[in-house]
Design a protein around this motif. Structure first.
Motif, PDB file in Angstrom:
ATOM      1  N   ARG A 191       3.097  -9.302  -5.317  1.00 60.54           N
ATOM      2  CA  ARG A 191       2.861  -8.238  -4.342  1.00 60.54           C
ATOM      3  C   ARG A 191       2.899  -6.896  -5.061  1.00 60.54           C
ATOM      4  NH1 ARG A 191       0.953  -7.969   0.751  1.00 60.54           N
ATOM      5  NH2 ARG A 191       2.610  -9.078   1.860  1.00 60.54           N
ATOM      6  N   ILE A 192       1.963  -5.998  -4.634  1.00 59.38           N
ATOM      7  CA  ILE A 192       1.923  -4.625  -5.139  1.00 59.38           C
ATOM      8  C   ILE A 192       1.959  -3.695  -3.927  1.00 59.38           C
ATOM      9  CG2 ILE A 192       0.648  -2.928  -6.490  1.00 59.38           C
ATOM     10  CD1 ILE A 192      -0.783  -5.250  -7.861  1.00 59.38           C
ATOM     11  N   MET A 193       2.814  -2.671  -3.984  1.00 59.97           N
ATOM     12  CA  MET A 193       2.876  -1.677  -2.915  1.00 59.97           C
ATOM     13  C   MET A 193       3.094  -0.304  -3.526  1.00 59.97           C
ATOM     14  SD  MET A 193       6.650  -2.565  -1.328  1.00 59.97           S
ATOM     15  CE  MET A 193       6.632  -1.144  -0.246  1.00 59.97           C
ATOM     16  N   PHE A 194       2.703   0.720  -2.772  1.00 60.14           N
ATOM     17  CA  PHE A 194       2.796   2.092  -3.254  1.00 60.14           C
ATOM     18  C   PHE A 194       3.535   2.939  -2.216  1.00 60.14           C
ATOM     19  CE2 PHE A 194      -1.048   0.275  -5.099  1.00 60.14           C
ATOM     20  CZ  PHE A 194      -0.844   0.504  -6.443  1.00 60.14           C
ATOM     21  N   MET A 195       4.290   3.906  -2.719  1.00 60.06           N
ATOM     22  CA  MET A 195       5.013   4.854  -1.872  1.00 60.06           C
ATOM     23  C   MET A 195       4.621   6.265  -2.263  1.00 60.06           C
ATOM     24  SD  MET A 195       8.861   3.208  -1.832  1.00 60.06           S
ATOM     25  CE  MET A 195       9.467   4.524  -0.766  1.00 60.06           C
ATOM     26  N   LYS A 196       4.477   7.104  -1.258  1.00 63.56           N
ATOM     27  CA  LYS A 196       4.249   8.532  -1.483  1.00 63.56           C
ATOM     28  C   LYS A 196       5.476   9.272  -0.990  1.00 63.56           C
ATOM     29  CE  LYS A 196       1.074  12.343  -0.538  1.00 63.56           C
ATOM     30  NZ  LYS A 196      -0.154  12.769   0.176  1.00 63.56           N
ATOM     31  N   GLY A 197       6.224   9.811  -1.941  1.00 67.17           N
ATOM     32  CA  GLY A 197       7.511  10.379  -1.579  1.00 67.17           C
ATOM     33  C   GLY A 197       8.428   9.257  -1.114  1.00 67.17           C
ATOM     34  N   SER A 198       8.985   9.391   0.078  1.00 66.08           N
ATOM     35  CA  SER A 198       9.857   8.352   0.628  1.00 66.08           C
ATOM     36  C   SER A 198       9.150   7.474   1.640  1.00 66.08           C
ATOM     37  CB  SER A 198      11.086   9.008   1.292  1.00 66.08           C
ATOM     38  OG  SER A 198      10.677   9.860   2.350  1.00 66.08           O
ATOM     39  N   GLU A 199       7.849   7.694   1.864  1.00 66.10           N
ATOM     40  CA  GLU A 199       7.102   6.912   2.839  1.00 66.10           C
ATOM     41  C   GLU A 199       6.230   5.885   2.128  1.00 66.10           C
ATOM     42  OE1 GLU A 199       7.666   7.221   5.917  1.00 66.10           O
ATOM     43  OE2 GLU A 199       8.795   9.109   5.935  1.00 66.10           O
ATOM     44  N   ILE A 200       5.983   4.766   2.799  1.00 69.30           N
ATOM     45  CA  ILE A 200       5.112   3.725   2.260  1.00 69.30           C
ATOM     46  C   ILE A 200       3.666   4.190   2.410  1.00 69.30           C
ATOM     47  CG2 ILE A 200       4.347   1.344   2.507  1.00 69.30           C
ATOM     48  CD1 ILE A 200       7.124   0.639   3.521  1.00 69.30           C
ATOM     49  N   LEU A 201       2.965   4.185   1.297  1.00 66.12           N
ATOM     50  CA  LEU A 201       1.573   4.638   1.314  1.00 66.12           C
ATOM     51  C   LEU A 201       0.609   3.475   1.525  1.00 66.12           C
ATOM     52  CD1 LEU A 201      -0.523   6.908   0.895  1.00 66.12           C
ATOM     53  CD2 LEU A 201      -0.400   6.427  -1.566  1.00 66.12           C
ATOM     54  N   ASN A 202       0.851   2.360   0.828  1.00 67.38           N
ATOM     55  CA  ASN A 202      -0.065   1.228   0.937  1.00 67.38           C
ATOM     56  C   ASN A 202       0.643  -0.028   0.447  1.00 67.38           C
ATOM     57  OD1 ASN A 202      -2.318  -0.288   1.403  1.00 67.38           O
ATOM     58  ND2 ASN A 202      -3.511   0.503  -0.326  1.00 67.38           N
ATOM     59  N   ILE A 203       0.325  -1.141   1.084  1.00 69.51           N
ATOM     60  CA  ILE A 203       0.803  -2.453   0.647  1.00 69.51           C
ATOM     61  C   ILE A 203      -0.436  -3.321   0.460  1.00 69.51           C
ATOM     62  CG2 ILE A 203       2.194  -4.466   1.228  1.00 69.51           C
ATOM     63  CD1 ILE A 203       3.931  -2.681   2.957  1.00 69.51           C
ATOM     64  N   LEU A 204      -0.695  -3.692  -0.794  1.00 76.89           N
ATOM     65  CA  LEU A 204      -1.899  -4.465  -1.085  1.00 76.89           C
ATOM     66  C   LEU A 204      -1.745  -5.892  -0.582  1.00 76.89           C
ATOM     67  CD1 LEU A 204      -2.758  -3.255  -4.707  1.00 76.89           C
ATOM     68  CD2 LEU A 204      -3.439  -2.288  -2.500  1.00 76.89           C
ATOM     69  N   PRO A 205      -2.870  -6.563  -0.329  1.00 74.65           N
ATOM     70  CA  PRO A 205      -2.794  -7.964   0.101  1.00 74.65           C
ATOM     71  C   PRO A 205      -2.084  -8.817  -0.945  1.00 74.65           C
ATOM     72  CG  PRO A 205      -4.983  -7.081   0.487  1.00 74.65           C
ATOM     73  CD  PRO A 205      -4.260  -6.050  -0.323  1.00 74.65           C
ATOM     74  N   ILE A 206      -1.534  -9.915  -0.478  1.00 70.71           N
ATOM     75  CA  ILE A 206      -0.770 -10.786  -1.355  1.00 70.71           C
ATOM     76  C   ILE A 206      -1.679 -11.343  -2.441  1.00 70.71           C
ATOM     77  CG2 ILE A 206      -1.148 -12.912  -0.047  1.00 70.71           C
ATOM     78  CD1 ILE A 206       2.182 -11.765  -1.546  1.00 70.71           C
ATOM     79  N   ILE A 207      -1.168 -11.415  -3.668  1.00 72.51           N
ATOM     80  CA  ILE A 207      -1.910 -11.994  -4.798  1.00 72.51           C
ATOM     81  C   ILE A 207      -1.497 -13.454  -4.916  1.00 72.51           C
ATOM     82  CG2 ILE A 207      -2.317 -11.862  -7.275  1.00 72.51           C
ATOM     83  CD1 ILE A 207      -1.589  -8.898  -7.119  1.00 72.51           C
TER      84      ILE A 207
END
Length: 748
Positions: free
Chosen positions: A257-273
């Motif tokens: 799993r790959i996910m991204f945060m902008k500051g303290s908020e979740i920006l994006n969660i990529l689909p499961i690999i």
């Protein structure tokens, strides 16, 4: 008392990762981490493999990359096993990771219980607490995430919000979602992040069944997806600038799993690999997906890459991404030393603690410390919330809370009003105390006077009590002396009193004189008469009892002036020392006088409540003891003529009434003797008898006398006589019924 511990649990196919923490000042303390192998699989797959959006291979077509090729990692021989260091012995940390941290492994040949639930219950019993607070995770890949831009569900009404989520989730999952199956939170760039999990309840079911074997109580405080736990750990342990972009990488056994945060908020969660540590190209795949997001413009920049989970690639992942992102910070997701402390037996190593990060984050979330950082995507079923809620507040509870909130205002207002009232009362008390001090000397003097007055009054009361019936013996002896002086040849030998009776004994020369003595009393009984000789002469000894001798004697009640002192005004009321006759005396005189004046009219008497006595007195003595009235009168008359002296009491006053048995009489002479024919309590009958005697020509007399204390009788007498012998002589003139049924008494 031991501090409360919180237990976080994460699952991997057939094992549990357990972390125990305590809340301390400034953060948490990690008390221990353990691995518990289960005899049976917990779930079919510990990591998700679904790809609802079909984006798992989108980057392959874009970059024309064959994810199965092994030639793409030639620059990283360490990933293909061609590095010289592969022949070196493994480090202790690597060895421990290869052994999967099997601290509580159950061998197949052991006799330990084989049920997962019983094994968990036995482990919880070893902790030795009656109540355990638990945080659970949802393995990454089991939860699907959906971002909706420019939407704020907080501004929607409840019904609108439910319709909105149904509209977004129904096309993906082909059903209307239950409220327990999804959660949402605000994401970066004014977006809304929806998390959905429907079928993964195996871990909850496992602990609910284990609770039946456990004597204590299990409280499941939180249930969060791994993605939310990792984001919470980043928020709690890193200082994040509002525009910082943080990438989080997690590599599992079969998926990543790959996910991204902008500051303290979740920006994006990529689909499961769908590839994990079982694929040698997983690092290239992850790197390609990150580049794809950057090329699409979704990531303006990347400030840091944190490795939350790397499994068997723990020592290879960090060097690989450091080489790919030479200007970006690459590190393991590390717990901040100022916010997390460790027990003595725990190794402070990010690589060592990496398999337990989900369990540590779940325990941290269950403690409710830094609640805003963790509890944003809670997927705890509502029935568990209700089951574990100690205080359920309904509408009436809210009203009570409002009343409680208003109570201080009411109490403060009441306090101010009572305080003002208290000040007024205190002022009045001070004024009153000053007045008391001014009047205290007068009060002291008054108390002394009252005490002296009470002493004097007590002495007066004692004297009055002693003076009552003080004339008893004087009256009795006077009456007895007057009567005996008229009866010759009769002597008294003894006189004794008993209660209200007088016992007399004496000697008489004749038997006939003894009844004459008995008639001197209202009620007298001749108890004994016997004949004997005295100096060779026959005499008669007798014993007689006069009953209730006080009935003809008035009480001596001294009219003492009463001092009436007004204690409030301090003045003495003047006393009237002039003589005033008693009301009873006035009433008796009026009745007697009125009875004589009413010769032809029936008198009217007041009705009084009296105690009834015998209607007529009994005759005195027997026929043998009483001589004829004529002989007795002649004998007494002869004796009277031989007397030479007359006592002063027997002196006839100048204005004598007309004595005799018959004839009208306007006034009655107090002190004269009369023959009492009736003594009855009934006033009507007394009036009738009185009128009948007057009609027959008798000098009738009617008055009221006190027989006993509180008992009054009406007495009807006939005739007025100066001496007792005159009355005795007149008895013979009475009709037959009254000759033997009468007594002689002095009118008082």
């Amino acid at each position: 008392m031991a501090k409360k511990e919180f237990i976080g649990i994460s699952s991997e196919y057939d094992r549990l990762r357990i972390a125990r923490v305590q809340v301390i000042k400034g953060g948490i303390k990690l008390m221990g981490v353990e691995t518990l192998d289960m005899p049976y699989p917990i779930v079919k797959f510990s990591e998700g493999t679904s790809d609802p959006k079909g984006l798992a291979t989108e980057f392959d077509d874009f970059f024309e990359v064959d994810t199965k090729s092994k030639d793409t990692l030639d620059d990283f021989p360490e990933l293909t096993g061609e590095d010289d260091t592969s022949s070196k012995p493994k480090s202790p940390v690597s060895s421990s990771l290869d052994d999967n941290f099997d601290m509580t492994r159950v061998d197949e040949d052991s006799d330990v219980v084989t049920d997962n639930e019983k094994l968990i219950a036995d482990y919880l019993k070893k902790i030795g607490r009656k109540k355990l607070h638990i945080g659970l995770h949802i393995p990454f890949g089991k939860t699907t995430f959906q971002f909706v831009k420019n939407v704020d569900p907080d501004k929607m009404r409840k019904s609108e919000r439910i319709d909105f989520f149904n509209e977004k989730l129904r096309p993906i999952h082909n059903e209307d979602p239950e409220p327990d199956h999804y959660s949402w939170t605000k994401a970066a760039d004014n977006a809304c992040l929806i998390a959905y999990n429907r079928n993964d309840t195996s871990l909850i079911n496992l602990f609910e069944v284990a609770e039946t074997y456990y004597k204590g109580k299990l409280m499941i405080n939180e249930r969060l997806p791994d993605e939310s736990i990792w984001a919470g750990l980043v928020r709690a342990n890193y200082n994040l600038a509002p525009d910082d972009i943080t990438g989080i990488i997690a590599i599992g056994e079969t998926s990543s799993r790959i996910m991204f945060m902008k500051g303290s908020e979740i920006l994006n969660i990529l689909p499961i690999i769908p590839d994990g540590e079982n694929s040698v190209d997983i690092l290239n795949t992850i790197f390609s997906k990150i580049l794809f997001e950057i090329d699409k413009g979704e990531l303006p920049k990347l400030n840091r890459v944190l490795i939350a989970r790397s499994a068997k690639f723990s020592e290879k992942v960090k060097p690989y991404f450091e080489k790919q992102f030479d200007e970006i910070e690459v590190d393991y997701l590390t717990l901040h030393p100022q916010r997390v402390t460790y027990a003595d037996d725990i190794l402070d190593s990010p690589v060592y603690l990496q398999p337990y990060l989900s369990a540590i984050g779940a325990a941290w979330a269950a403690s409710r410390l830094n609640e805003k950082e963790f509890s944003q995507l809670v997927l705890l079923p509502e029935y568990l919330r209700e089951k574990q809620r100690s205080l359920k507040i309904a509408w009436h509870g809210i009203i009570i809370l409002i009343l409680i909130a208003l109570t201080p205002l009411f109490i403060n207002n009441m306090y101010l009003s009572k305080s003002a009232e208290l000040q007024q009362l205190e002022q009045q008390v001070r004024i009153t105390e000053n007045q008391i001090e001014e009047l205290r000397p007068i009060a002291t003097m008054t108390e002394d006077l009252v005490a002296d007055y009470q002493v004097i009054q007590a002495e007066i009361d004692r004297l009055l009590e002693l003076a009552r019936y003080s004339q008893k013996w004087s009256e009795v002896l006077t009456s007895l002396n007057d009567g005996i002086s008229q009866i010759p040849q009769l002597w008294l030998t003894s006189l004794r009193t008993s209660d209200e009776h007088i016992n007399l004994t004496g000697i008489s020369l004749t038997r006939e004189q003894i009844p004459v003595l008995a008639r001197l009393f209202t009620d007298a009984n001749i108890q004994q008469v016997s004949e004997t000789e005295l100096r060779e002469q026959p005499v008669y000894t007798f014993a007689m009892q006069a009953n209730n001798y006080r009935q003809d004697i008035e009480e001596f009640l001294l009219d003492m002036p009463q001092v009436e002192f007004d204690f409030e005004q301090g003045t003495v009321i003047e006393l009237d020392f002039t003589y005033a006759p008693e009301p009873a005396e006035i009433r008796e005189r009026e009745l007697v006088a009125g009875g004589n004046r009413a010769a032809n009219n029936t008198p009217v008497f007041e009705q009084q409540q009296v105690v009834q006595e015998d209607s007529d007195p009994e005759p005195r003595g027997s026929e043998e003891e009483i001589t004829t009235a004529d002989n007795e009168a002649e004998r007494i008359a002869g004796i009277q003529e031989t007397r030479n002296t007359v006592s002063p009491e027997e002196t006839v006053p100048p204005a004598l009434p007309r004595f005799g048995l018959r004839g009208p009489e306007d006034e009655i002479f107090i002190g004269a003797y009369t023959i009492v024919l009736h003594s009855i309590p009934d006033s009507s009958r007394a009036a009738a008898e009185y009128q009948m005697l007057k009609d027959e020509g008798y000098k009738a007399t009617l008055w009221q006398a006190e027989i006993e204390e509180g008992q009054l009788n009406w007495r009807i007498g006939v005739g007025l006589f100066q001496e007792i012998p005159d009355a005795v002589n007149a008895v013979s003139e009475l009709p037959e019924p009254y000759r033997d049924n009468h007594f002689i008494v002095r009118i008082r």
